[in-house]
Design a protein around this motif. Structure first.
Motif, short mmCIF file in Angstrom:
data_model
loop_
_atom_site.label_atom_id
_atom_site.label_comp_id
_atom_site.label_asym_id
_atom_site.label_seq_id
_atom_site.Cartn_x
_atom_site.Cartn_y
_atom_site.Cartn_z
N MET A 1 1.07 -1.32 -0.10
CA MET A 1 0.09 -0.04 0.03
C MET A 1 1.03 0.97 -0.33
N LYS A 2 0.79 2.35 -1.05
CA LYS A 2 1.31 3.29 -0.49
C LYS A 2 1.03 4.45 0.31
N ILE A 3 1.84 5.24 1.03
CA ILE A 3 0.76 6.30 2.05
C ILE A 3 2.14 7.29 1.27
N ILE A 4 1.68 8.13 1.78
CA ILE A 4 1.10 9.46 1.45
C ILE A 4 1.16 10.65 2.50
N HIS A 5 1.91 11.83 2.84
CA HIS A 5 2.03 12.39 4.04
C HIS A 5 1.25 13.43 3.75
N ALA A 6 0.79 14.44 2.79
CA ALA A 6 0.27 15.61 1.99
C ALA A 6 -0.85 14.91 1.04
N LEU A 7 -1.46 15.40 0.95
CA LEU A 7 -2.16 15.72 -0.56
C LEU A 7 -1.40 16.33 -1.77
N ALA A 33 -17.39 0.04 5.90
CA ALA A 33 -17.89 -0.02 4.80
C ALA A 33 -18.35 1.07 3.89
N VAL A 34 -17.51 2.00 4.93
CA VAL A 34 -17.26 2.96 4.03
C VAL A 34 -15.84 2.92 3.07
N ILE A 35 -15.21 2.30 3.67
CA ILE A 35 -14.21 2.04 2.81
C ILE A 35 -14.27 0.98 2.04
N GLY A 36 -15.03 0.10 2.23
CA GLY A 36 -15.45 -1.07 1.17
C GLY A 36 -16.12 -0.77 0.41
N LYS A 37 -17.43 0.28 0.46
CA LYS A 37 -17.65 0.99 -0.89
C LYS A 37 -17.08 1.56 -2.11
N ALA A 49 -8.62 2.50 -5.80
CA ALA A 49 -9.27 2.83 -3.99
C ALA A 49 -7.42 2.90 -2.73
N TRP A 50 -8.37 4.90 -2.45
CA TRP A 50 -7.32 5.80 -1.42
C TRP A 50 -8.61 5.66 -0.40
N VAL A 51 -7.66 5.71 0.83
CA VAL A 51 -8.30 6.30 2.16
C VAL A 51 -7.68 7.92 2.13
N PHE A 52 -8.55 9.01 2.59
CA PHE A 52 -7.74 10.37 2.81
C PHE A 52 -8.81 10.72 4.65
N THR A 53 -7.93 10.85 5.41
CA THR A 53 -7.39 10.45 6.55
C THR A 53 -7.01 11.70 7.21
N PHE A 54 -7.06 12.36 9.16
CA PHE A 54 -6.27 12.94 8.50
C PHE A 54 -4.97 12.64 10.20
N ASP A 55 -4.15 12.82 9.99
CA ASP A 55 -2.51 12.95 11.41
C ASP A 55 -2.14 14.22 11.69
N PRO A 56 -2.30 14.48 12.89
CA PRO A 56 -2.92 14.30 13.64
C PRO A 56 -4.15 13.82 13.50
N HIS A 57 -4.54 13.18 14.41
CA HIS A 57 -6.55 13.14 14.82
C HIS A 57 -6.90 14.73 14.85
N PRO A 58 -8.11 15.77 13.95
CA PRO A 58 -8.36 16.60 14.76
C PRO A 58 -9.17 16.98 15.81
N ALA A 59 -9.87 16.36 16.46
CA ALA A 59 -9.24 17.04 18.20
C ALA A 59 -8.61 17.31 18.40
N LEU A 81 -5.73 -0.72 7.43
CA LEU A 81 -5.67 -0.56 5.80
C LEU A 81 -5.34 -1.04 4.92
N GLN A 82 -4.33 -1.50 4.94
CA GLN A 82 -3.57 -2.34 3.94
C GLN A 82 -3.80 -4.38 3.77
N GLN A 83 -4.65 -4.52 4.91
CA GLN A 83 -5.18 -5.86 5.09
C GLN A 83 -6.31 -5.72 4.45
N LEU A 84 -6.61 -4.62 4.80
CA LEU A 84 -8.57 -4.21 4.13
C LEU A 84 -8.08 -4.43 2.58
N GLY A 85 -7.25 -4.54 1.51
CA GLY A 85 -6.94 -4.44 0.47
C GLY A 85 -7.03 -2.56 -0.40
N VAL A 86 -7.02 -2.28 0.83
CA VAL A 86 -6.74 -0.57 -0.01
C VAL A 86 -5.30 -0.27 -0.60
N ASP A 87 -5.11 0.88 -1.63
CA ASP A 87 -4.31 0.56 -2.79
C ASP A 87 -2.80 1.84 -2.05
#
Length: 308
Positions: A1-7, A33-37, A49-59, A81-87
């Motif tokens: 799985m590819k990982i990048i640290h900013a858009l 379920a959201v990622i599966g879609k 399929a890519w995931v867009f998330t935040f680091d650190p968590h917004p809170a 995420l890698q185990q789920l099969g996300v690219d």
């Protein structure tokens, strides 16, 4: 799985991408379920399929004094995420400047950085942009204008209530591991590095790996039937969370793991993951080392029955 640290670091200009967006702490069954879609749609169009998330968590940025302890570390999040099969995964830095973007500006920036963005999947309650003014309804229109696929997944329920990271944190805090496991879709776990300890367990005949936890949230003090993952190998184990008050007073809490039916493994300095399968008993103070040794033997027999 590819990982990048900013858009801005995304450079896959020739690939169609379907993006799953969210905070995803714990990657529970609602998140899956959201990622599966997104994964289904990416497969349908021959894209990624890519995931867009935040680091650190917004809170951690919005209310650092009241931010909840996180279920996952960033490393765990990427692992699952890698185990789920996300690219791929975009770990977007969440800053005050980023938070101030208007929703339309954020969406335009997303489309600019990912030129072949073909779709977006979110939970129906996801919000984005300044003052959380962006929502699923807005995204429906924005994606339609660009001819993009869009999904706002309805809430996933467990026992008639919405599954959420907050609800799972509360279950872990109370020691309700079965509930937390069912909402997560996997056991609660902790990752950390194995460090040298005082070798008290070895003197008792039950050597333990002393783990420095990286997670912010651990289950309550006690003994657990557990499994220890080292690389791709998994071992049956007994896990202890507590203060070792039989031997010490006012000692910081420790996490120790004894491998059952596996010995002479050198785990020092290795990164491991402890998965808590079932609570066995609470943390207790014993009169002496011999009394503790007798109890450990009983605990191990109980743990064998659980894990087998």
């Amino acid at each position: 799985m590819k990982i990048i640290h900013a858009l801005e670091e995304y450079h896959e200009a020739d690939t169609q991408v379907v993006l799953a967006a969210g905070s995803f702490d714990g990657i529970h069954i609602g998140h899956s379920a959201v990622i599966g879609k997104a994964m289904e749609q990416a497969k349908a169009i021959g894209g990624e399929a890519w995931v867009f998330t935040f680091d650190p968590h917004p809170a951690k940025v919005l209310r650092p004094d009241r931010a909840p302890p996180l279920i996952f570390t960033t490393d765990q999040q990427c692992l699952y995420l890698q185990q789920l099969g996300v690219d791929g995964c975009i770990l977007q830095p969440f800053t005050l400047d980023f938070m101030k973007q208007e929703p339309l500006d954020f969406f335009d920036h997303l489309c600019t950085c990912i030129p072949r963005l073909a779709g977006i999947s979110v939970g129906e309650d996801w919000t984005f942009g300044r003052n959380r003014a962006g929502n699923a309804e807005m995204l429906t229109g924005l994606c339609a204008e660009r001819g993009m696929w869009f999904s706002a997944h309805p809430e996933v329920k467990w026992k008639d209530e919405r599954v959420s990271s907050t609800r799972i944190r509360e279950a872990i805090k109370l020691g309700h591991l079965k509930e937390a496991t069912e909402m997560l879709g996997r056991p609660v776990s902790t990752i950390g590095k194995v460090e040298h300890g005082e070798k008290i367990g070895r003197k008792l005949g039950y050597p333990t790996a002393n783990i420095d936890p990286e997670n912010e949230m651990l289950p309550p003090r006690g003994i657990y039937a557990a499994r220890l993952r080292v690389g791709k190998t998994i071992y049956n184990a007994a896990a202890y969370i507590g203060h070792r008050e039989t031997f010490h007073q006012n000692e910081p809490q420790v996490l120790e793991v004894h491998l059952i039916d596996a010995s002479d493994l050198d785990l020092y300095d290795q990164h491991v993951e402890v998965s808590y399968i079932e609570y066995i008993r609470g943390d207790e103070v014993f009169e002496n080392a011999e009394a503790l040794k007798v109890q450990i033997q009983a605990d191990i027999e109980a743990i064998r029955k659980v894990l087998n």
